[in-house]
Design a protein around this motif. Structure first.
Motif: not given
Length: 206
Positions: A128-138, A176-185
């Motif tokens: 129902d909802l996917t939270l993508v925890l985005d962090v630079p690979p380094g 975008p309706g299912r997924c949301l970016r979260i700033d994991a830095s």
């Protein structure tokens, strides 16, 4: 009781998915919701056995994709679908988007192969909802090295991890309706607050 909600946390290595999945599950339980916290690969006995195979050695990309979906089918059939049907909210650390990012974008598995395998294995099951925890690979890899728990994915080169990040960006752009970016830095408490805010806004009634 109505059907439960299915929430997945995605992202590259060192994004903090496991920590944030535990925190979210605890917050939902504190709010009085029945919650199942689970993970992939794994989450059910048969799927955990496949996890050991996946993490123990390297595989051809398509073979690895097949193994992930074999574990995922067992997980879905034995744990996720019954929980949702019983009105339980499921919080899962990784799901099918990880295979898309890692095996299709990272390892070059054809998208058509992924779609065919996913269709057979999942039978329409979607978060129902996917939270993508985005962090630079380094930064993510620095976190991995600091915690001292390195698996075979962590040992792959920087180019692989950049392709994985690009894969998650493609998932975000496509749905975008299912997924949301979260700033994991950000700090762990800041990330947890952003996640809970997103879940509240999208899935919990006012």
């Amino acid at each position: 009781m109505g059907r439960g909600r299915f929430i997945t946390l995605e992202g590259g290595e060192g994004a903090g998915k496991s920590t944030q999945a535990r925190t979210l599950a605890g917050a939902l339980a504190d709010a009085g919701l029945p919650v199942l916290l689970t993970r992939e690969p794994g989450g059910a006995p048969g799927a955990e056995a496949v996890r050991d195979l996946l993490l123990g050695r390297g595989w051809d990309g398509i073979a690895e994709c097949l193994l992930h979906f074999a574990a995922r089918r067992e997980h879905a059939a034995r744990m996720i679908e019954p929980a949702l049907a019983a009105g339980i909210w499921v919080v899962c650390d990784r799901f099918a988007d990880s295979t898309l990012a890692y095996q299709v974008h990272g390892q070059g598995v054809p998208r058509a192969a992924f779609d065919a395998i996913a269709g057979a294995a999942l039978q329409g099951l979607r978060p129902d909802l996917t939270l993508v925890l985005d962090v630079p690979p380094g930064l993510g890899m620095a976190r991995v090295q600091a915690r001292g728990e390195v698996n075979r994915y962590d040992r792959l080169d920087a180019g692989f991890h950049e392709r994985v990040r690009d894969g998650f960006a493609a998932v975000l752009a496509a749905e975008p309706g299912r997924c949301l970016r979260i700033d994991a830095s950000a700090t762990a408490p800041e990330v947890a607050a952003a996640i809970l805010g997103a879940v509240t806004a999208r899935l919990l009634p006012a």
